[in-house]
Design an enzyme around this catalytic site. Structure first.
Site, PDB file in Angstrom:
ATOM      1  N   ASP A   1       1.044  -1.148   0.164  1.00 51.48           N
ATOM      2  CA  ASP A   1      -0.171  -0.101  -0.178  1.00 51.48           C
ATOM      3  C   ASP A   1       0.503   1.147  -0.415  1.00 51.48           C
ATOM      4  O   ASP A   1       1.740   1.051   0.019  1.00 51.48           O
ATOM      5  CB  ASP A   1      -0.248   0.084   1.282  1.00 51.48           C
TER       6      ASP A   1
ATOM      7  N   ASP B   1      -8.245  -2.877  14.053  1.00 47.36           N
ATOM      8  CA  ASP B   1      -9.688  -3.458  13.313  1.00 47.36           C
ATOM      9  C   ASP B   1      -9.752  -4.134  12.312  1.00 47.36           C
ATOM     10  O   ASP B   1     -10.717  -4.847  12.013  1.00 47.36           O
ATOM     11  CB  ASP B   1     -10.270  -1.642  12.371  1.00 47.36           C
TER      12      ASP B   1
ATOM     13  N   HIS C   1      -7.823  -4.727  10.024  1.00 41.89           N
ATOM     14  CA  HIS C   1      -7.104  -4.918   8.463  1.00 41.89           C
ATOM     15  C   HIS C   1      -6.030  -5.533   8.075  1.00 41.89           C
ATOM     16  O   HIS C   1      -5.275  -5.653   8.343  1.00 41.89           O
ATOM     17  CB  HIS C   1      -6.914  -3.444   8.472  1.00 41.89           C
TER      18      HIS C   1
ATOM     19  N   GLU D   1      -9.995  -2.093   5.024  1.00 40.34           N
ATOM     20  CA  GLU D   1     -10.525  -1.503   6.088  1.00 40.34           C
ATOM     21  C   GLU D   1     -11.637  -2.459   6.075  1.00 40.34           C
ATOM     22  O   GLU D   1     -12.674  -2.775   4.705  1.00 40.34           O
ATOM     23  CB  GLU D   1     -10.557  -0.066   6.016  1.00 40.34           C
TER      24      GLU D   1
HETATM   25  C1  F6R Z   1       1.575  -1.271   5.727  1.00 39.25           C
HETATM   26  C2  F6R Z   1      -0.171  -2.341   6.580  1.00 39.25           C
HETATM   27  C3  F6R Z   1      -0.744  -2.279   7.374  1.00 39.25           C
HETATM   28  C4  F6R Z   1       0.069  -2.608   8.809  1.00 39.25           C
HETATM   29  C5  F6R Z   1      -1.186  -2.821   9.942  1.00 39.25           C
HETATM   30  C6  F6R Z   1       0.167  -3.120  10.920  1.00 39.25           C
HETATM   31  O1  F6R Z   1       2.066  -1.414   4.494  1.00 39.25           O
HETATM   32  O2  F6R Z   1      -0.097  -3.061   5.359  1.00 39.25           O
HETATM   33  O3  F6R Z   1      -2.054  -3.410   7.342  1.00 39.25           O
HETATM   34  O4  F6R Z   1       0.587  -3.646   8.253  1.00 39.25           O
HETATM   35  O5  F6R Z   1      -1.475  -1.974   9.928  1.00 39.25           O
HETATM   36  O6  F6R Z   1       0.569  -1.984  11.505  1.00 39.25           O
HETATM   37  P1  F6R Z   1       1.798  -2.083  12.762  1.00 39.25           P
HETATM   38  O7  F6R Z   1       2.821  -2.998  12.157  1.00 39.25           O
HETATM   39  O8  F6R Z   1       2.566  -0.691  12.591  1.00 39.25           O
HETATM   40  O9  F6R Z   1       1.201  -2.526  13.926  1.00 39.25           O
END
Ligand code: F6R
Length: 272
Positions: free
Chosen positions: A77, A146, A148, A153
């Site tokens: 992303d 959440d 995702h 989301e």
């Molecule tokens: C980031 C991504 C997100 C993160 C998720 C967890 O490229 O795809 O899905 O993996 O928000 O983030 P952390 O590891 O910072 O808790």
């Protein structure tokens, strides 16, 4: 032990006691993917969860000659609306934390282009670029509190492809720590691989750390498959490895069973 337990379970859950141990396990799986074909392709999450794995891969590159020279890498992303060169652009982040510190060719690092004037076309091109390398061999995921994956989301289509998404307030609050706790500085929109795009990868490795992820991990692994918990879509994939620390695994009903399965796995087949 039942012969079935010796087989690769559809969703393998490995519970570790340190971030270093998780990093080693993920690095082993990445090495396996790199060796699986001449020009392998990786999918890379940003955020905090994969950092120990990236650190271990950098160490193996520097000390053991692990090479990414023939590999391609695709970011999951990218934020929309940040100025060029912003350190929190995910392309900048992954270059600094990982890809510039190994021998991956910068031309083989792919990420959605947030500056494109035509976002739907750039999203379709991203899907096309993934197809041109004959798909992603191993895709590293984190999970949002959440539920995702990438930035799909809750309520995302389980068949979605790369597209623009609006971040939830919860995700923006979680990510404010990367923006000096300034919520207003966190972008509201992203381009993200879809859940369908993610499910096309040959092997999914989800890294989950900390108590704040315990609920969403339990819902993703042991709850019903639902768009309200996008990570639950992983249950549809034939090869998933979840690597969770004890805190993240604390709400899993079957944690003792997952430990038993992993402990009983023949050594050479561990996490394969
Ligand atoms: C980031 C991504 C997100 C993160 C998720 C967890 O490229 O795809 O899905 O993996 O928000 O983030 P952390 O590891 O910072 O808790």
């Amino acid at each position: 032990m039942l012969e079935a337990d010796r087989q690769e379970p559809p969703m393998e859950v490995i519970i570790t006691n340190s971030h270093q141990a998780s990093g080693h396990l993920v690095a082993d799986l990445v090495c396996e993917a790199l060796a699986s074909r001449a020009c392998p392709a990786l999918g890379l999450a940003t955020g905090s969860s994969p950092l120990p794995a990236y650190a271990e891969l950098i160490r193996r590159h520097e000390q053991e000659g692990l090479s990414f020279a023939n590999a391609a890498a695709f970011l999951l992303d990218e934020y929309l609306g940040l100025p060029g060169g912003h350190p929190q652009l995910y392309r900048s982040f992954i270059q600094e934390q990982f890809t510039n510190r190994v021998d991956l060719d910068e031309g083989n690092l792919f990420s959605p282009d947030p500056t494109a004037s035509d976002i739907p076309t750039t999203c379709a091109q991203y899907e096309q670029q993934i197809q041109e390398v004959v798909g992603i061999d191993l895709l590293i995921l984190g999970i949002g509190s959440d539920g995702h994956i990438a930035f799909n989301e809750p309520s995302s289509s389980l068949a979605s492809r790369t597209r623009i998404k609006t971040l939830t307030q919860a995700t923006r609050q979680d990510n404010a720590r990367f923006f000096s706790d300034d919520l207003d500085a966190v972008p509201k929109h992203v381009i993200t691989m879809g859940i369908g795009t993610i499910l096309d990868a040959r092997h999914l490795v989800m890294i989950v750390t900390g108590k704040a992820k315990a609920n969403c991990l339990a819902q993703a692994v042991e709850g019903p498959i639902t768009a309200m918990v996008p990570a639950s879509a992983l249950q549809l994939h034939p090869r998933v490895t979840v690597i969770a620390d004890e805190a993240a695994a604390s709400k899993l009903k079957l944690s003792d069973y997952y430990k038993q399965v992993y402990a009983g796995k023949p050594r050479l087949a561990r996490h394969r």
